[in-house]
Design a protein around this motif. Sequence first.
Motif, PDB file in Angstrom:
ATOM      1  N   UNK A 175       0.834  -1.268  -0.343  1.00 24.04           N
ATOM      2  CA  UNK A 175       0.327  -0.093   0.314  1.00 24.04           C
ATOM      3  C   UNK A 175       0.869   1.578  -0.165  1.00 24.04           C
ATOM      4  N   UNK A 176       0.736   2.485   0.185  1.00 25.45           N
ATOM      5  CA  UNK A 176       1.285   3.349  -0.316  1.00 25.45           C
ATOM      6  C   UNK A 176       0.215   4.380  -1.213  1.00 25.45           C
ATOM      7  N   UNK A 177       0.958   5.651  -1.905  1.00 28.94           N
ATOM      8  CA  UNK A 177       0.887   7.349  -2.340  1.00 28.94           C
ATOM      9  C   UNK A 177       0.066   6.191  -3.867  1.00 28.94           C
ATOM     10  N   UNK A 178       0.815   6.116  -4.609  1.00 30.46           N
ATOM     11  CA  UNK A 178       0.106   5.440  -5.504  1.00 30.46           C
ATOM     12  C   UNK A 178      -0.761   4.026  -5.722  1.00 30.46           C
ATOM     13  N   UNK A 179      -0.933   3.234  -4.722  1.00 30.29           N
ATOM     14  CA  UNK A 179      -1.374   1.878  -4.202  1.00 30.29           C
ATOM     15  C   UNK A 179      -3.021   1.773  -3.863  1.00 30.29           C
ATOM     16  N   UNK A 180      -3.577   1.670  -3.640  1.00 27.63           N
ATOM     17  CA  UNK A 180      -4.904   0.679  -2.918  1.00 27.63           C
ATOM     18  C   UNK A 180      -4.402  -0.183  -1.770  1.00 27.63           C
ATOM     19  N   UNK A 181      -4.375  -0.662  -0.747  1.00 27.72           N
ATOM     20  CA  UNK A 181      -4.076  -1.751  -0.073  1.00 27.72           C
ATOM     21  C   UNK A 181      -4.481  -2.646  -1.053  1.00 27.72           C
ATOM     22  N   UNK A 182      -2.813  -3.637  -0.884  1.00 21.95           N
ATOM     23  CA  UNK A 182      -3.047  -5.259  -2.320  1.00 21.95           C
ATOM     24  C   UNK A 182      -2.246  -5.919  -1.289  1.00 21.95           C
ATOM     25  N   UNK A 183      -2.434  -7.311  -1.309  1.00 24.12           N
ATOM     26  CA  UNK A 183      -2.379  -8.705  -1.208  1.00 24.12           C
ATOM     27  C   UNK A 183      -0.745  -8.510  -2.161  1.00 24.12           C
ATOM     28  N   UNK A 184       0.652  -9.183  -2.215  1.00 27.18           N
ATOM     29  CA  UNK A 184       1.418  -9.526  -2.980  1.00 27.18           C
ATOM     30  C   UNK A 184       2.621 -10.695  -2.413  1.00 27.18           C
TER      31      UNK A 184
END
Length: 640
Positions: free
Chosen positions: A545-554
């Motif tokens: 997750x971050x300023x350019x990403x919604x909360x995701x799994x990886x």
Amino acid sequence: MRKKRNLLIAGASLLAVVVMVTGTLFVTHSAAHAGASSKGFTFEHLKLVHSTTVGRSVIHPNTTSNDPTGAKNEYRQDDQADSPKVPNGNGNSGSVPTTAPNPNAYPVTSANDQFSGFNGVSHADQRLAGTGVYANTQFSLEPPDQGLCAGNGFVIDAVNNAMAIYDNNGNLLSGPTAMSQFFGFAPEIDRTTGVTGPFISDPKCYYDWQTNRWFLSELEQDNGTNAGATGRNYNVLAVSQTADPTGGWAIFTYDVTDDGLNGTPAHGGCPCFGDQPLIGTDKYGVYTTTNEFGATTFNGAQIYVISKAQIEAAAASNSPLPPVVHINAADDLAPYGGLSYSIQPAERAAGDYDQTDRANQEQFHGIEYFLSALQFGPAPLDNRIAAWAITNTKSLDSNNVDISLQFQVISSEVYGQPPNATQKPGPTPLRSYLQKPNPYCAVNGTPAPCPASPLEQLASNDDRMNQVTFSHNSLLSAVNTVVQVPGQNPRVGVAWFDVIPSWPHGSFRAYVHRQGYVSVAGENVLFPAIAVNSHGTGVLGVTLVGPHRFPSTAYVRIDVFNGAYGPLHVAGAGAGPDDGFTGYQPFSAPGTPGRWGDYGAAVALSDGSIWVANEYIPNAPRTLLANWGTFLSHVGTAGY
């Protein structure tokens, strides 16, 4: 130097009352490089409280929690977020690190080789779980604590207070089932009468491949207003009666209030509860560790040990219940800066029979390993971790239990208290709803707007040790950590460790064999979970997750031969920002981050593949108060 205490446990009874094994029990607690423990040993009493059959029924709730007319009965925040890091002034006797790690960034890809996945339990599933008298009795709850386990063709996803059972293809076989219903407890809330049941939280789940049984644990604070509430606190342990988790289970509890009553020891500042029960097993025992909190005190890590064979027999029949061996490990790390916390038991990879470990297991008659972190504060960084071992676990199956706990503090890479995680802006229906007149901020019964809240950040909590996996005589685990490029804002990354235990001249030793970091430029990775198979290859799963990403799994791949290596594979791409109630007023104080984690989970199967589960924001139905979900990834390891 060792201390040994002999305790006589006598008496026997059946099933619904406390049952104890008659005999004399011996426990030894020795601490390598730390002197002997100043604490003794106690034996808690196991109690069988409920038997249940899950069945293969899929629940499709036809109610919704989007009507907030019962605002005061809708949410129940998991408020057990106190830090277990209590410094005592001893500090780091070595060189205290002062610079946050600045590791190389991993590339990110959406390509996933040998991969499949599906949505697991969401907040909507948890809130709407329950049938019969349990229908519409669940609270809204954050954070989404993850309890994943898999084996024998089944996958269990237990998140907060609901569980679902799938096959390996992601077909839902049973649930979502309310945990209170599964355990046979009173419902969380009767929305007609306002009567509340026990507070339960922090699920952990484990499939024991050696005996083909399932274990599922939670904490219970029996503090409801329901009839029969005891006001005491318990660890709950459910044990399946067969290899099929949709069949029968037995539900056990033991008291962890530790106020000197009901057979518990008298600890300072108690009555207490055991926060975040962690679970692991070896050939002979089931191990649960907790962080013990009183109303204003932290009493350190507690370890509870039960004979695996005996509790499985008790689950399947009217066999006598084994005692629970209670080890107070709180003060063992005091010479190193604080009370011990989050001592993570290891989960052995399915089918792992490493030659070195086999020799050690035979020589010391069974060994269970653990890892823990040592960043107590006030310094925000540290470069030490602790490895622990309980030996002679074979004696758990006898009437003379003689087990020994040892530990060693070892040097490691730098890690430290992580910041909150920022997230990409997007639609936030709950935040918008709260800016309009609503019952949650009512004034004299009249709906009113709530104070404005910014886009919430995600709480990364702290840098306690996460899930430990044991394979090829290696203990692998990871922590959240601060990472920082000089001149830029700090971010959340992952520090991972590969620790080798050894037994020169019969003494426990351990060292860091490999270690490293997982980070992404400008983004955050948090709440790692590692599983490694019997071949030594596996997966480290995270939330990205971050300023350019919604909360995701990886996930990244990791093995005992090379460590972790990129790229970071996006498994479940987030569909929006976290928009849960714990990050907004009036549910939390201004500036409070949204609760996330508190942990992920991963497990290796006997075929070498890996299941891993982390939290993200799915494109799926939500409730008014929260939109978190979980994604379950199945990753093959052939050729790696």
